[in-house]
Design an enzyme around this catalytic site. Sequence first.
Site, mmCIF file in Angstrom:
data_model
loop_
_atom_site.group_PDB
_atom_site.id
_atom_site.type_symbol
_atom_site.label_atom_id
_atom_site.label_comp_id
_atom_site.label_asym_id
_atom_site.label_seq_id
_atom_site.Cartn_x
_atom_site.Cartn_y
_atom_site.Cartn_z
ATOM 1 N N ARG A 14 61.462 49.304 39.628
ATOM 2 C CA ARG A 14 61.656 49.786 38.247
ATOM 3 C C ARG A 14 60.304 50.120 37.603
ATOM 4 O O ARG A 14 59.929 51.276 37.475
ATOM 5 C CB ARG A 14 62.430 48.729 37.431
ATOM 6 C CG ARG A 14 62.997 49.265 36.117
ATOM 7 C CD ARG A 14 62.004 49.296 34.968
ATOM 8 N NE ARG A 14 61.407 48.009 34.667
ATOM 9 C CZ ARG A 14 60.378 47.856 33.838
ATOM 10 N NH1 ARG A 14 59.838 48.895 33.233
ATOM 11 N NH2 ARG A 14 59.860 46.653 33.629
ATOM 12 N N ASP A 15 59.533 49.113 37.264
ATOM 13 C CA ASP A 15 58.259 49.336 36.575
ATOM 14 C C ASP A 15 57.302 50.141 37.445
ATOM 15 O O ASP A 15 56.525 50.961 36.954
ATOM 16 C CB ASP A 15 57.650 47.960 36.218
ATOM 17 C CG ASP A 15 56.595 48.029 35.145
ATOM 18 O OD1 ASP A 15 56.279 49.129 34.677
ATOM 19 O OD2 ASP A 15 56.076 46.958 34.768
ATOM 20 N N HIS A 246 53.628 38.758 32.859
ATOM 21 C CA HIS A 246 53.686 40.085 33.493
ATOM 22 C C HIS A 246 52.320 40.742 33.303
ATOM 23 O O HIS A 246 52.000 41.223 32.217
ATOM 24 C CB HIS A 246 54.800 40.869 32.785
ATOM 25 C CG HIS A 246 55.002 42.268 33.245
ATOM 26 N ND1 HIS A 246 56.174 42.691 33.838
ATOM 27 C CD2 HIS A 246 54.223 43.372 33.171
ATOM 28 C CE1 HIS A 246 56.104 43.988 34.107
ATOM 29 N NE2 HIS A 246 54.929 44.427 33.713
ATOM 30 N N CYS A 279 52.417 52.490 32.915
ATOM 31 C CA CYS A 279 53.485 52.742 31.948
ATOM 32 C C CYS A 279 53.336 54.142 31.361
ATOM 33 O O CYS A 279 52.258 54.526 30.921
ATOM 34 C CB CYS A 279 53.442 51.689 30.843
ATOM 35 S SG CYS A 279 54.694 51.939 29.580
HETATM 36 P P1 HMG Z 1 66.430 58.110 21.170
HETATM 37 O O1 HMG Z 1 66.141 59.506 21.565
HETATM 38 O O2 HMG Z 1 65.969 57.613 19.825
HETATM 39 O O3 HMG Z 1 67.993 57.787 21.356
HETATM 40 O O4 HMG Z 1 65.814 57.166 22.304
HETATM 41 P P2 HMG Z 1 69.237 58.034 20.435
HETATM 42 O O5 HMG Z 1 69.930 56.744 20.246
HETATM 43 O O6 HMG Z 1 68.849 58.842 19.215
HETATM 44 O O7 HMG Z 1 70.149 58.964 21.386
HETATM 45 C C1 HMG Z 1 69.730 60.274 21.778
HETATM 46 C C2 HMG Z 1 70.464 60.669 23.060
HETATM 47 O O8 HMG Z 1 70.097 59.806 24.138
HETATM 48 C C3 HMG Z 1 71.986 60.550 22.950
HETATM 49 O O9 HMG Z 1 72.543 61.550 23.803
HETATM 50 C C4 HMG Z 1 72.268 59.204 23.556
HETATM 51 O O10 HMG Z 1 73.571 59.092 24.082
HETATM 52 C C5 HMG Z 1 71.245 59.158 24.695
HETATM 53 P P3 HMG Z 1 73.050 62.964 23.225
HETATM 54 O O11 HMG Z 1 74.066 62.598 22.160
HETATM 55 O O12 HMG Z 1 71.833 63.645 22.656
HETATM 56 O O13 HMG Z 1 73.612 63.635 24.455
HETATM 57 N N1 HMG Z 1 70.919 57.778 25.049
HETATM 58 C C6 HMG Z 1 70.950 57.283 26.299
HETATM 59 N N2 HMG Z 1 71.268 57.838 27.480
HETATM 60 C C7 HMG Z 1 71.210 57.032 28.570
HETATM 61 N N3 HMG Z 1 70.874 55.729 28.519
HETATM 62 C C8 HMG Z 1 70.560 55.146 27.358
HETATM 63 C C9 HMG Z 1 70.594 55.928 26.181
HETATM 64 N N4 HMG Z 1 70.340 55.669 24.888
HETATM 65 C C10 HMG Z 1 70.550 56.780 24.204
HETATM 66 N N5 HMG Z 1 70.227 53.843 27.324
HETATM 67 C C11 HMG Z 1 65.825 55.139 23.596
HETATM 68 C C12 HMG Z 1 65.862 55.751 22.205
HETATM 69 C C13 HMG Z 1 65.592 53.647 23.448
HETATM 70 C C14 HMG Z 1 67.140 55.423 24.300
HETATM 71 C C15 HMG Z 1 64.657 55.796 24.384
HETATM 72 O O14 HMG Z 1 63.483 55.683 23.631
HETATM 73 C C16 HMG Z 1 64.426 55.163 25.740
HETATM 74 O O15 HMG Z 1 65.218 55.298 26.633
HETATM 75 N N6 HMG Z 1 63.274 54.475 25.915
HETATM 76 C C17 HMG Z 1 62.917 53.825 27.149
HETATM 77 C C18 HMG Z 1 61.590 54.310 27.620
HETATM 78 C C19 HMG Z 1 61.216 53.612 28.922
HETATM 79 O O16 HMG Z 1 61.899 53.723 29.921
HETATM 80 N N7 HMG Z 1 60.103 52.883 28.911
HETATM 81 C C20 HMG Z 1 59.647 52.147 30.042
HETATM 82 C C21 HMG Z 1 60.288 50.776 30.121
HETATM 83 S S1 HMG Z 1 59.438 49.536 29.161
HETATM 84 C C22 HMG Z 1 58.037 49.165 30.099
HETATM 85 O O17 HMG Z 1 57.788 49.796 31.068
HETATM 86 C C23 HMG Z 1 57.187 48.001 29.753
HETATM 87 C C24 HMG Z 1 57.543 46.764 30.577
HETATM 88 O O18 HMG Z 1 57.616 47.076 31.952
HETATM 89 C C25 HMG Z 1 56.473 45.712 30.358
HETATM 90 C C26 HMG Z 1 55.128 46.124 30.900
HETATM 91 O O19 HMG Z 1 55.032 46.770 31.936
HETATM 92 O O20 HMG Z 1 54.137 45.738 30.291
HETATM 93 C C27 HMG Z 1 58.886 46.212 30.161
HETATM 94 MG MG MG Z 2 54.497 46.491 33.943
#
Ligand code: HMG
Ligand code: MG
Length: 338
Positions: A14-15, A246, A279
């Site tokens: 994943r990450d 982490h 990230c």
């Molecule tokens: P948004 O654009 O504000 O979402 O994103 P929304 O609620 O306004 O919805 C817009 C559209 O997205 C809609 O579809 C929703 O249905 C769809 P439309 O009506 O336009 O067709 N939608 C989704 N589709 C699939 N799965 C979903 C989902 N949610 C809404 N879950 C949102 C807000 C949170 C969804 C977006 O910002 C997002 O997905 N962010 C995640 C980004 C990401 O993957 N980041 C990496 C993970 S975190 C990380 O890596 C750090 C960590 O590993 C720790 C570290 O490494 O230090 C944890």
């Molecule tokens: Mg990480």
Amino acid sequence: PINDHVRIVEVGPRDGLQNEKQTIPLDTKIELVERLARTGLQTIEAGSFVSPKWTPQMANSSEILNHVLNHPPPSALPVTYQFLLPNEKGLDNFLDVYSAHALHEVKSSSSSSQAPNTEPSGPTGSSTSPPTIELSIFTAATETFTQKNTNCSIAESLQRFTPLIARARSHNLRVRAYISVALGCPYEGPDVDPHAVAALAVNLLEMGADTISIADTTGMGTAPRTRELLKTLAAAGVDMGDLALHFHDTYGQALVNAVVGLEAGVREFDAAVAGLGGCPFSPGATGNVATEDVVRLFESLGLRTGVDMEELASAGEWVSRELGRANESRAGKATLAR
Ligand code: HMG
Ligand code: MG
């Protein structure tokens, strides 16, 4: 007495993969998960149910979930697979696959001694039954990072989690919560307030999260600041047994920070095979600390990881070649060179 077992949460699939630019074939992702499961790693974060517009590489996580549910873990040991999700939409997409499978299991296992349940219960892990599945959710210690990563404020992210955790509980799914940028933020700098991190951790535990993973997303963490953060968490009433750490190795400090965590009593650590990762919303951050390096460290301290180092090093070398990137694990490369 100090518990001599550490739990490593392998976040490579994943990450580690989410930031790769070229589309990685589903078969490669599944093979990575299977190779990792064969090493003795107990917990593997296998995908995420996030918006495919934000993180396209994770778009086929449903298929990975479907695969692990339908194939017994390739090792004799029980394996737990984690899936990351940001909101209820992600949970809906996860449950489309998970619940269908659980219902099918209930119907087909007429010899089961368990009482029939209206809610599908989480499968229990063993080599003959499906693996255990857990969920992970994520917020961050700074407002800017939370906006860049999830398009909402920290408070809004917590509001999203309340119904999400309740629904996860109704399906008997454990939930771990990440707090990103806890030791440095790419937008707000290294001086992230440890009291803010502690308050967030307390809040998430009170909301029902089972484990909090404190993430040094940028790798800016140092040994003194890691120690200070853990002291602040303990003073706020957080049990070290409820924490995971982490680390990212951007500045080469991940292993020393891990030792600080061990000394404070933490026994759960995240890592990615071959040091995969970086990230998308943290410019310049390099990969996660390499699992091979963490295993080497823990075993040298007399802690038990249950991981076969040769198998792990081979998996790291294999995936690095598949992705066309350098193997970032010193211990992995040295093991293979022997
Ligand atoms: P948004 O654009 O504000 O979402 O994103 P929304 O609620 O306004 O919805 C817009 C559209 O997205 C809609 O579809 C929703 O249905 C769809 P439309 O009506 O336009 O067709 N939608 C989704 N589709 C699939 N799965 C979903 C989902 N949610 C809404 N879950 C949102 C807000 C949170 C969804 C977006 O910002 C997002 O997905 N962010 C995640 C980004 C990401 O993957 N980041 C990496 C993970 S975190 C990380 O890596 C750090 C960590 O590993 C720790 C570290 O490494 O230090 C944890
Ligand atoms: Mg990480």
